[in-house]
Design a protein around this motif. Structure first.
Motif, PDB file in Angstrom:
ATOM      1  N   THR A 143       0.835  -1.205   0.000  1.00 16.12           N
ATOM      2  CA  THR A 143       0.000   0.000   0.000  1.00 16.12           C
ATOM      3  C   THR A 143       0.871   1.257   0.000  1.00 16.12           C
ATOM      4  OG1 THR A 143      -1.735  -1.170   1.193  1.00 16.12           O
ATOM      5  CG2 THR A 143      -1.825   1.233   1.242  1.00 16.12           C
ATOM      6  N   ALA A 144       1.939   1.238   0.792  1.00 13.18           N
ATOM      7  CA  ALA A 144       2.845   2.391   0.850  1.00 13.18           C
ATOM      8  C   ALA A 144       3.481   2.647  -0.516  1.00 13.18           C
ATOM      9  CB  ALA A 144       3.912   2.175   1.908  1.00 13.18           C
ATOM     10  N   CYS A 145       3.824   1.586  -1.228  1.00 12.53           N
ATOM     11  CA  CYS A 145       4.397   1.752  -2.579  1.00 12.53           C
ATOM     12  C   CYS A 145       3.376   2.379  -3.519  1.00 12.53           C
ATOM     13  CB  CYS A 145       4.877   0.412  -3.122  1.00 12.53           C
ATOM     14  SG  CYS A 145       6.331  -0.226  -2.270  1.00 12.53           S
ATOM     15  N   LEU A 146       2.130   1.939  -3.432  1.00 10.75           N
ATOM     16  CA  LEU A 146       1.061   2.512  -4.260  1.00 10.75           C
ATOM     17  C   LEU A 146       0.855   3.979  -3.925  1.00 10.75           C
ATOM     18  CD1 LEU A 146      -1.252   1.950  -6.314  1.00 10.75           C
ATOM     19  CD2 LEU A 146      -2.688   1.442  -4.344  1.00 10.75           C
ATOM     20  N   VAL A 147       0.812   4.290  -2.645  1.00 14.16           N
ATOM     21  CA  VAL A 147       0.625   5.680  -2.209  1.00 14.16           C
ATOM     22  C   VAL A 147       1.820   6.527  -2.628  1.00 14.16           C
ATOM     23  CG1 VAL A 147       0.490   7.163  -0.159  1.00 14.16           C
ATOM     24  CG2 VAL A 147      -0.928   5.124  -0.318  1.00 14.16           C
ATOM     25  N   PHE A 148       3.022   5.978  -2.511  1.00 13.49           N
ATOM     26  CA  PHE A 148       4.222   6.723  -2.896  1.00 13.49           C
ATOM     27  C   PHE A 148       4.208   7.028  -4.394  1.00 13.49           C
ATOM     28  CE2 PHE A 148       8.765   6.982  -4.079  1.00 13.49           C
ATOM     29  CZ  PHE A 148       9.110   8.087  -3.311  1.00 13.49           C
ATOM     30  N   GLY A 149       3.759   6.074  -5.206  1.00 11.74           N
ATOM     31  CA  GLY A 149       3.644   6.310  -6.646  1.00 11.74           C
ATOM     32  C   GLY A 149       2.677   7.442  -6.948  1.00 11.74           C
ATOM     33  N   CYS A 150       1.534   7.449  -6.266  1.00 11.06           N
ATOM     34  CA  CYS A 150       0.558   8.536  -6.441  1.00 11.06           C
ATOM     35  C   CYS A 150       1.145   9.866  -5.983  1.00 11.06           C
ATOM     36  CB  CYS A 150      -0.719   8.236  -5.670  1.00 11.06           C
ATOM     37  SG  CYS A 150      -1.646   6.847  -6.320  1.00 11.06           S
ATOM     38  N   PHE A 151       1.871   9.836  -4.870  1.00 13.47           N
ATOM     39  CA  PHE A 151       2.484  11.049  -4.340  1.00 13.47           C
ATOM     40  C   PHE A 151       3.499  11.623  -5.329  1.00 13.47           C
ATOM     41  CE2 PHE A 151       5.873  13.076  -1.802  1.00 13.47           C
ATOM     42  CZ  PHE A 151       5.140  14.113  -1.266  1.00 13.47           C
ATOM     43  N   ILE A 152       4.326  10.769  -5.913  1.00  9.33           N
ATOM     44  CA  ILE A 152       5.313  11.220  -6.900  1.00  9.33           C
ATOM     45  C   ILE A 152       4.605  11.830  -8.113  1.00  9.33           C
ATOM     46  CG2 ILE A 152       7.083  10.426  -8.535  1.00  9.33           C
ATOM     47  CD1 ILE A 152       8.072  10.730  -5.658  1.00  9.33           C
ATOM     48  N   PHE A 153       3.509  11.187  -8.563  1.00 10.61           N
ATOM     49  CA  PHE A 153       2.733  11.715  -9.681  1.00 10.61           C
ATOM     50  C   PHE A 153       2.204  13.109  -9.359  1.00 10.61           C
ATOM     51  CE2 PHE A 153      -1.366  12.231 -11.841  1.00 10.61           C
ATOM     52  CZ  PHE A 153      -0.961  12.131 -13.159  1.00 10.61           C
ATOM     53  N   ILE A 154       1.678  13.294  -8.157  1.00 14.22           N
ATOM     54  CA  ILE A 154       1.148  14.600  -7.745  1.00 14.22           C
ATOM     55  C   ILE A 154       2.261  15.636  -7.684  1.00 14.22           C
ATOM     56  CG2 ILE A 154       0.115  15.865  -5.805  1.00 14.22           C
ATOM     57  CD1 ILE A 154      -1.540  13.304  -5.248  1.00 14.22           C
ATOM     58  N   VAL A 155       3.410  15.268  -7.099  1.00 15.28           N
ATOM     59  CA  VAL A 155       4.529  16.210  -6.988  1.00 15.28           C
ATOM     60  C   VAL A 155       5.025  16.620  -8.371  1.00 15.28           C
ATOM     61  CG1 VAL A 155       6.952  16.422  -6.272  1.00 15.28           C
ATOM     62  CG2 VAL A 155       5.262  15.496  -4.692  1.00 15.28           C
ATOM     63  N   LEU A 156       5.214  15.655  -9.266  1.00  9.99           N
ATOM     64  CA  LEU A 156       5.678  15.987 -10.619  1.00  9.99           C
ATOM     65  C   LEU A 156       4.661  16.851 -11.358  1.00  9.99           C
ATOM     66  CD1 LEU A 156       7.324  12.611 -11.726  1.00  9.99           C
ATOM     67  CD2 LEU A 156       8.458  14.724 -10.993  1.00  9.99           C
ATOM     68  N   SER A 157       3.377  16.569 -11.175  1.00 10.10           N
ATOM     69  CA  SER A 157       2.345  17.396 -11.803  1.00 10.10           C
ATOM     70  C   SER A 157       2.438  18.834 -11.310  1.00 10.10           C
ATOM     71  CB  SER A 157       0.945  16.849 -11.503  1.00 10.10           C
ATOM     72  OG  SER A 157       0.761  15.596 -12.079  1.00 10.10           O
ATOM     73  N   TYR A 158       2.597  18.998 -10.002  1.00 11.33           N
ATOM     74  CA  TYR A 158       2.642  20.348  -9.455  1.00 11.33           C
ATOM     75  C   TYR A 158       3.936  21.068  -9.773  1.00 11.33           C
ATOM     76  CZ  TYR A 158      -1.889  20.536  -7.390  1.00 11.33           C
ATOM     77  OH  TYR A 158      -3.237  20.606  -7.230  1.00 11.33           O
ATOM     78  N   VAL A 159       5.034  20.368  -9.921  1.00 12.46           N
ATOM     79  CA  VAL A 159       6.280  21.011 -10.360  1.00 12.46           C
ATOM     80  C   VAL A 159       6.070  21.598 -11.755  1.00 12.46           C
ATOM     81  CG1 VAL A 159       8.653  20.552 -11.126  1.00 12.46           C
ATOM     82  CG2 VAL A 159       7.868  19.718  -8.900  1.00 12.46           C
ATOM     83  N   GLN A 160       5.468  20.817 -12.641  1.00 11.62           N
ATOM     84  CA  GLN A 160       5.195  21.322 -13.988  1.00 11.62           C
ATOM     85  C   GLN A 160       4.173  22.456 -13.964  1.00 11.62           C
ATOM     86  OE1 GLN A 160       4.225  17.862 -16.336  1.00 11.62           O
ATOM     87  NE2 GLN A 160       6.380  17.423 -16.711  1.00 11.62           N
ATOM     88  N   ILE A 161       3.162  22.342 -13.112  1.00  7.32           N
ATOM     89  CA  ILE A 161       2.154  23.402 -12.998  1.00  7.32           C
ATOM     90  C   ILE A 161       2.796  24.703 -12.526  1.00  7.32           C
ATOM     91  CG2 ILE A 161       0.178  24.181 -11.626  1.00  7.32           C
ATOM     92  CD1 ILE A 161      -0.838  21.245 -11.754  1.00  7.32           C
ATOM     93  N   PHE A 162       3.580  24.639 -11.452  1.00  6.14           N
ATOM     94  CA  PHE A 162       4.187  25.855 -10.914  1.00  6.14           C
ATOM     95  C   PHE A 162       5.184  26.458 -11.890  1.00  6.14           C
ATOM     96  CE2 PHE A 162       3.197  24.283  -6.401  1.00  6.14           C
ATOM     97  CZ  PHE A 162       1.986  24.928  -6.416  1.00  6.14           C
ATOM     98  N   THR A 163       5.895  25.614 -12.625  1.00  5.65           N
ATOM     99  CA  THR A 163       6.810  26.123 -13.653  1.00  5.65           C
ATOM    100  C   THR A 163       6.031  26.885 -14.719  1.00  5.65           C
ATOM    101  OG1 THR A 163       8.295  24.250 -13.269  1.00  5.65           O
ATOM    102  CG2 THR A 163       8.575  25.450 -15.324  1.00  5.65           C
ATOM    103  N   ALA A 164       4.910  26.322 -15.149  1.00 12.43           N
ATOM    104  CA  ALA A 164       4.085  26.993 -16.160  1.00 12.43           C
ATOM    105  C   ALA A 164       3.454  28.264 -15.602  1.00 12.43           C
ATOM    106  CB  ALA A 164       2.998  26.042 -16.661  1.00 12.43           C
ATOM    107  N   VAL A 165       2.992  28.236 -14.362  1.00 17.28           N
ATOM    108  CA  VAL A 165       2.339  29.403 -13.764  1.00 17.28           C
ATOM    109  C   VAL A 165       3.330  30.550 -13.605  1.00 17.28           C
ATOM    110  CG1 VAL A 165       1.269  30.276 -11.640  1.00 17.28           C
ATOM    111  CG2 VAL A 165       0.505  28.125 -12.613  1.00 17.28           C
ATOM    112  N   LEU A 166       4.550  30.246 -13.211  1.00 17.08           N
ATOM    113  CA  LEU A 166       5.538  31.310 -13.022  1.00 17.08           C
ATOM    114  C   LEU A 166       5.945  31.957 -14.343  1.00 17.08           C
ATOM    115  CD1 LEU A 166       7.696  29.716 -10.196  1.00 17.08           C
ATOM    116  CD2 LEU A 166       6.025  31.581 -10.011  1.00 17.08           C
ATOM    117  N   ARG A 167       5.659  31.298 -15.457  1.00 13.80           N
ATOM    118  CA  ARG A 167       5.933  31.876 -16.776  1.00 13.80           C
ATOM    119  C   ARG A 167       4.805  32.777 -17.273  1.00 13.80           C
ATOM    120  NH1 ARG A 167       7.010  26.611 -19.512  1.00 13.80           N
ATOM    121  NH2 ARG A 167       8.679  25.789 -18.285  1.00 13.80           N
TER     122      ARG A 167
END
Length: 196
Positions: free
Chosen positions: A86-110
């Motif tokens: 379960t922790a591996c599944l949650v960690f995968g989702c967490f990484i997906f969310i973090v990567l999504s938000y890194v790309q979002i914040f990069t786009a927003v700051l532009r």
């Protein structure tokens, strides 16, 4: 939600094709299926654990760490294995969310206009706040050292990650609604006038 925000901000012209009803159904089905699978694995595992310290759980629901405290055999290792999966599944989702938000914040700051940046951040930050609250309190509940464990603290943490995020979700997401903001402002003004 993170993927939806990512598409809305980073690929707005493709939003209609990428976030069609079929994509939404697939994402909802994946969330429901993974939740159901996790629940079945945990239930099967915990029901097979012999309990030798009574059957009273000091929580408002049967939480896995509390049940494991009552076990008296090595059978709890099976449940620990399920928790790791379960922790591996949650960690995968967490990484997906973090990567999504890194790309979002990069786009927003532009975004050149301050109003555009504000609108984009106001669309993302409520989701990020709820996810952060859920992940941080859930992680603390399951990974805290036994020396920090007390019935009162365990109960508070369980309420924080199981009750508070779903309860504040409608409030947080609806605060972008102008009519709700106006109604809330009128309610606060009325309450203040009653106390004067």
């Amino acid at each position: 939600m993170a993927y939806d925000r990512y598409i809305a901000i980073c690929r707005p012209l493709h939003y209609g094709t990428l976030m069609d009803s079929r994509a939404c159904v697939k994402m909802a089905a994946a969330a429901w299926a993974s939740g159901f699978l996790t629940a079945v694995l945990h239930s099967a595992s915990t029901f097979s654990i012999p309990l030798c310290q009574g059957n009273t759980v000091e929580q408002f629901f049967c939480e896995i760490p509390q049940i494991l405290k009552l076990s008296c055999s090595d059978a709890f290792l099976r449940e620990v294995g399920v928790i790791v999966v379960t922790a591996c599944l949650v960690f995968g989702c967490f990484i997906f969310i973090v990567l999504s938000y890194v790309q979002i914040f990069t786009a927003v700051l532009r975004i050149p206009s301050e109003q555009g940046r504000h609108k984009a951040f106001s669309m993302c930050l409520p989701h990020l706040a709820v996810v952060s609250l859920f992940v941080s309190t859930g992680t603390f509940a399951y990974l805290k050292p036994p020396s920090l464990s007390s019935p009162a603290l365990d109960l508070v943490v369980a309420v924080l990650y199981s009750v508070v995020p779903p309860a504040v979700n409608p409030l947080i997401y609806s605060m972008r609604n102008k009519e709700l903001k106006d109604a809330l402002r009128k309610l606060v003004q009325w309450v203040q006038s009653q106390h004067q």
